[in-house]
Design a protein around this motif. Sequence first.
Motif, PDB file in Angstrom:
ATOM      1  N   HIS A  93       0.815  -1.217   0.000  1.00 48.68           N
ATOM      2  CA  HIS A  93       0.000   0.000   0.000  1.00 48.68           C
ATOM      3  C   HIS A  93       0.849   1.269   0.000  1.00 48.68           C
ATOM      4  O   HIS A  93       0.452   2.275  -0.597  1.00 48.68           O
ATOM      5  CB  HIS A  93      -0.930   0.016   1.214  1.00 48.68           C
ATOM      6  CG  HIS A  93      -1.997  -1.029   1.157  1.00 48.68           C
ATOM      7  ND1 HIS A  93      -2.624  -1.391  -0.011  1.00 48.68           N
ATOM      8  CD2 HIS A  93      -2.554  -1.816   2.124  1.00 48.68           C
ATOM      9  CE1 HIS A  93      -3.519  -2.331   0.231  1.00 48.68           C
ATOM     10  NE2 HIS A  93      -3.484  -2.617   1.517  1.00 48.68           N
ATOM     11  N   ASN A  94       1.999   1.218   0.671  1.00 51.70           N
ATOM     12  CA  ASN A  94       2.783   2.445   0.817  1.00 51.70           C
ATOM     13  C   ASN A  94       3.960   2.552  -0.142  1.00 51.70           C
ATOM     14  O   ASN A  94       4.343   3.669  -0.489  1.00 51.70           O
ATOM     15  CB  ASN A  94       3.302   2.561   2.264  1.00 51.70           C
ATOM     16  CG  ASN A  94       2.190   2.760   3.268  1.00 51.70           C
ATOM     17  OD1 ASN A  94       1.721   3.864   3.474  1.00 51.70           O
ATOM     18  ND2 ASN A  94       1.753   1.686   3.889  1.00 51.70           N
ATOM     19  N   ILE A  95       4.530   1.441  -0.535  1.00 49.18           N
ATOM     20  CA  ILE A  95       5.679   1.480  -1.432  1.00 49.18           C
ATOM     21  C   ILE A  95       5.257   1.194  -2.876  1.00 49.18           C
ATOM     22  O   ILE A  95       5.398   2.053  -3.756  1.00 49.18           O
ATOM     23  CB  ILE A  95       6.771   0.477  -0.985  1.00 49.18           C
ATOM     24  CG1 ILE A  95       7.161   0.728   0.483  1.00 49.18           C
ATOM     25  CG2 ILE A  95       7.982   0.584  -1.911  1.00 49.18           C
ATOM     26  CD1 ILE A  95       7.743   2.101   0.744  1.00 49.18           C
ATOM     27  N   LEU A  96       4.704   0.013  -3.094  1.00 49.31           N
ATOM     28  CA  LEU A  96       4.334  -0.337  -4.466  1.00 49.31           C
ATOM     29  C   LEU A  96       3.238   0.571  -5.003  1.00 49.31           C
ATOM     30  O   LEU A  96       3.322   1.063  -6.138  1.00 49.31           O
ATOM     31  CB  LEU A  96       3.879  -1.796  -4.525  1.00 49.31           C
ATOM     32  CG  LEU A  96       4.959  -2.861  -4.279  1.00 49.31           C
ATOM     33  CD1 LEU A  96       4.373  -4.256  -4.416  1.00 49.31           C
ATOM     34  CD2 LEU A  96       6.120  -2.693  -5.249  1.00 49.31           C
ATOM     35  N   ASP A  97       2.200   0.797  -4.181  1.00 42.98           N
ATOM     36  CA  ASP A  97       1.136   1.684  -4.641  1.00 42.98           C
ATOM     37  C   ASP A  97       1.650   3.106  -4.836  1.00 42.98           C
ATOM     38  O   ASP A  97       1.229   3.817  -5.758  1.00 42.98           O
ATOM     39  CB  ASP A  97      -0.027   1.687  -3.647  1.00 42.98           C
ATOM     40  CG  ASP A  97      -0.811   0.388  -3.685  1.00 42.98           C
ATOM     41  OD1 ASP A  97      -0.501  -0.463  -4.536  1.00 42.98           O
ATOM     42  OD2 ASP A  97      -1.747   0.232  -2.872  1.00 42.98           O
ATOM     43  N   GLY A  98       2.582   3.562  -3.942  1.00 42.75           N
ATOM     44  CA  GLY A  98       3.166   4.896  -4.088  1.00 42.75           C
ATOM     45  C   GLY A  98       3.961   5.027  -5.377  1.00 42.75           C
ATOM     46  O   GLY A  98       3.832   6.012  -6.109  1.00 42.75           O
ATOM     47  N   VAL A  99       4.776   4.005  -5.647  1.00 37.61           N
ATOM     48  CA  VAL A  99       5.529   4.010  -6.903  1.00 37.61           C
ATOM     49  C   VAL A  99       4.569   3.972  -8.088  1.00 37.61           C
ATOM     50  O   VAL A  99       4.773   4.651  -9.101  1.00 37.61           O
ATOM     51  CB  VAL A  99       6.493   2.803  -6.949  1.00 37.61           C
ATOM     52  CG1 VAL A  99       7.136   2.670  -8.326  1.00 37.61           C
ATOM     53  CG2 VAL A  99       7.570   2.945  -5.881  1.00 37.61           C
ATOM     54  N   GLY A 100       3.499   3.205  -7.941  1.00 36.83           N
ATOM     55  CA  GLY A 100       2.503   3.143  -9.002  1.00 36.83           C
ATOM     56  C   GLY A 100       1.847   4.487  -9.261  1.00 36.83           C
ATOM     57  O   GLY A 100       1.617   4.868 -10.417  1.00 36.83           O
ATOM     58  N   ARG A 101       1.544   5.213  -8.179  1.00 36.06           N
ATOM     59  CA  ARG A 101       0.938   6.538  -8.352  1.00 36.06           C
ATOM     60  C   ARG A 101       1.892   7.507  -9.039  1.00 36.06           C
ATOM     61  O   ARG A 101       1.487   8.317  -9.880  1.00 36.06           O
ATOM     62  CB  ARG A 101       0.496   7.086  -6.988  1.00 36.06           C
ATOM     63  CG  ARG A 101      -0.791   6.456  -6.464  1.00 36.06           C
ATOM     64  CD  ARG A 101      -1.310   7.198  -5.254  1.00 36.06           C
ATOM     65  NE  ARG A 101      -0.474   6.968  -4.081  1.00 36.06           N
ATOM     66  CZ  ARG A 101      -0.663   5.984  -3.215  1.00 36.06           C
ATOM     67  NH1 ARG A 101      -1.675   5.121  -3.389  1.00 36.06           N
ATOM     68  NH2 ARG A 101       0.129   5.838  -2.168  1.00 36.06           N
ATOM     69  N   ILE A 102       3.187   7.413  -8.686  1.00 33.16           N
ATOM     70  CA  ILE A 102       4.179   8.280  -9.334  1.00 33.16           C
ATOM     71  C   ILE A 102       4.275   7.951 -10.821  1.00 33.16           C
ATOM     72  O   ILE A 102       4.276   8.851 -11.669  1.00 33.16           O
ATOM     73  CB  ILE A 102       5.554   8.118  -8.652  1.00 33.16           C
ATOM     74  CG1 ILE A 102       5.503   8.670  -7.226  1.00 33.16           C
ATOM     75  CG2 ILE A 102       6.641   8.817  -9.455  1.00 33.16           C
ATOM     76  CD1 ILE A 102       6.750   8.388  -6.417  1.00 33.16           C
ATOM     77  N   LEU A 103       4.342   6.672 -11.129  1.00 32.44           N
ATOM     78  CA  LEU A 103       4.428   6.266 -12.532  1.00 32.44           C
ATOM     79  C   LEU A 103       3.156   6.641 -13.294  1.00 32.44           C
ATOM     80  O   LEU A 103       3.211   7.015 -14.471  1.00 32.44           O
ATOM     81  CB  LEU A 103       4.670   4.763 -12.624  1.00 32.44           C
ATOM     82  CG  LEU A 103       6.023   4.272 -12.097  1.00 32.44           C
ATOM     83  CD1 LEU A 103       6.104   2.755 -12.157  1.00 32.44           C
ATOM     84  CD2 LEU A 103       7.172   4.891 -12.883  1.00 32.44           C
ATOM     85  N   TYR A 104       2.023   6.569 -12.604  1.00 28.18           N
ATOM     86  CA  TYR A 104       0.760   6.984 -13.240  1.00 28.18           C
ATOM     87  C   TYR A 104       0.814   8.468 -13.584  1.00 28.18           C
ATOM     88  O   TYR A 104       0.406   8.876 -14.671  1.00 28.18           O
ATOM     89  CB  TYR A 104      -0.399   6.688 -12.288  1.00 28.18           C
ATOM     90  CG  TYR A 104      -1.746   7.173 -12.788  1.00 28.18           C
ATOM     91  CD1 TYR A 104      -2.466   6.450 -13.730  1.00 28.18           C
ATOM     92  CD2 TYR A 104      -2.289   8.371 -12.314  1.00 28.18           C
ATOM     93  CE1 TYR A 104      -3.690   6.891 -14.189  1.00 28.18           C
ATOM     94  CE2 TYR A 104      -3.517   8.826 -12.770  1.00 28.18           C
ATOM     95  CZ  TYR A 104      -4.214   8.075 -13.701  1.00 28.18           C
ATOM     96  OH  TYR A 104      -5.425   8.528 -14.159  1.00 28.18           O
TER      97      TYR A 104
END
Length: 657
Positions: free
Chosen positions: A577-588
Amino acid sequence: MIDFAIQNAWLIPLLPVLSFVLIVFVLKPWPKLSAAVSIACILISFVLAISVGLGVFHAESPITAEHPFKQAVTWFSMPGLEIEMGVQIDPTSAMMLFVVTLIASLVQIYSLGYMHGDPNFSVFYSYLSLFAASMLGLVIAPNLLQMFIFWELVGLCSYLLIGFWWHKYSAREAAKKAFITTRTGDFGLLMGILLLQINFGTLDLQKLGEMIPNFTQYTSLTAAGLTAIAMILFLGPIGKSGQFPLHVWLPDAMEGPTPVSALIHAATMVVAGVYLVGRILVLFKTVPAAMLLVAVVGGFTAFFAASIAFTQIEMKKILAYSTVSQLGYMMLALGAGGLTASMFHLMTHAFFKALMFLGAGSVLHAMHNEANIWKYGGLKKKMPITYWTFFIGCLAIAGIPPFAGFFSKDLILETVLANSSFHHATGPYAGAYSILFILGTLTAMMTAFYMFRMFFICFHGEQRDSHFHPHEAPFSMALPLVVLAVLSVVGGWVGTPWTHGAENFAYYIRFGEYEPIHANVPLIALSVAVALIGIIGAFMVYGRKTVMEEPLAKLGIIYKLSYNKFYIDEIYLWLIHNILDGVGRILYWVDIVIVDNIVNGVGLAAKILGSILRRTETGKLQHYALVLFAAVVVIVLVLAFNGDSTTAAALLLGGGR
């Protein structure tokens, strides 16, 4: 019959495939006929597997790991790459064929009673057939690519069976968790296979076994490079065999029907990783650092999972963590170079673990799927067959002689001890193996404690919840329990010195380790003593009287950590939730704001320029003449301002003409 079986060993996985196809396309509307065909096919495969085993032991030319029986045809060929599909039979694969077909047969017979009345009864048997076929195809594979194909099929079948009751949210989530977690490890396995192909030019197990020990002659790899390949490839077995830290899927896999749990934990998916490491063990033996990694992961997993099983309150969850722990034992043996010890424990574990899972299914069937063991009690009187067979399983996994688990567990500890400083070993990792031996011994005591904790809570004392009226399982469920109980008693006797003169199982079935290992009396005394300590401790806490609540809760934070599985799942969720999703939001954001705007900007610019150019292409002659005259005027003005009036006048006059 024996020669026919070896020559036609490919029929062993083919028959369950045939059963799967018939059920899916023809027999689905008739559940009883579907079950009959499925059971008939797996029983025929079982008979063929026994014949293959007899053929291995009585072959005129010894069939060994170095000289297996092999049949293969070229699947496809190109410069630098040739892949075969076929069959490879040696003592290890012969033993696995026997174990897989035996457990699959008993599970399918047991399912007649357990799954009776299920609306998807035929579908369930089709999945069981495909699962057995996938594992059997993996077992006889002569190369890593064929193993990987069936490896993935095993993963698919586990997904289908764990989520079989798809209407339950927990089952759907458990199936997805198992699939995604094992895929994480499978990516490493695929990378390792590709690296072996690139460097050695083959994926054939026999050829790799000859080339890897002399890798400097065939490749430009250094020892560090080969170590890296081994470690990357090992990610696959870590995921598939539930080793730390990819063990989290396996306890949740209990959401599937109990026969599925028995099949997965005893003879198919989870042992696939152990089996693969055993098949390519020469790779790890060549690079000691990778060998130590296997041992450390296995030893730590065995201890870690046992510490979690201490406090769990569901029978299948306790058995699941015991499976993780026992798989850790098998990996520990492989990491110590003990192929025979690992495969021997894989075989005996299949007997007593399938017995206990099916016994747990019998209890759940009688208790209307109530999972909490603190609502049980007094089942000994109501379910005598389940009681006595489960008791045998507990003695076997605890390592009490003469039950099966004693012989294989003792051989593992002896193998690890031989690599340790306690045994005066001089290798660079002797100290590490000494620590692993201590961990393995402690795990044996913990195993005996938590298994008999569950046993005393469930079967002894008085019934805690009067709402339930337990009863013994029907014959179709009781018969496999009795068969597995017998095997849990005698299954380890093939590992005794008197089985074949003064030599033991390691020599007799020729797993590739020819040195006879004689009984280590002090080690036997130690292993039996720690097992008895665990059993007596469980009896003192849970067996003397009916215990209504958990005494271990007094341990405070230690109990809380164990009960909550050391919060590994929560740590993964936090990271997601905090690392993978955060990286995903940045890439989005990069994709939408930067990439999309650049792409859209280029498209808009082309559109504007096209619109402008479109207005200049009218097709009218007078417009083109006007443009030509305007161009001449501009050139004249430029030349005039630059002082070249003569040329300008000439152009103007010429343009005028």
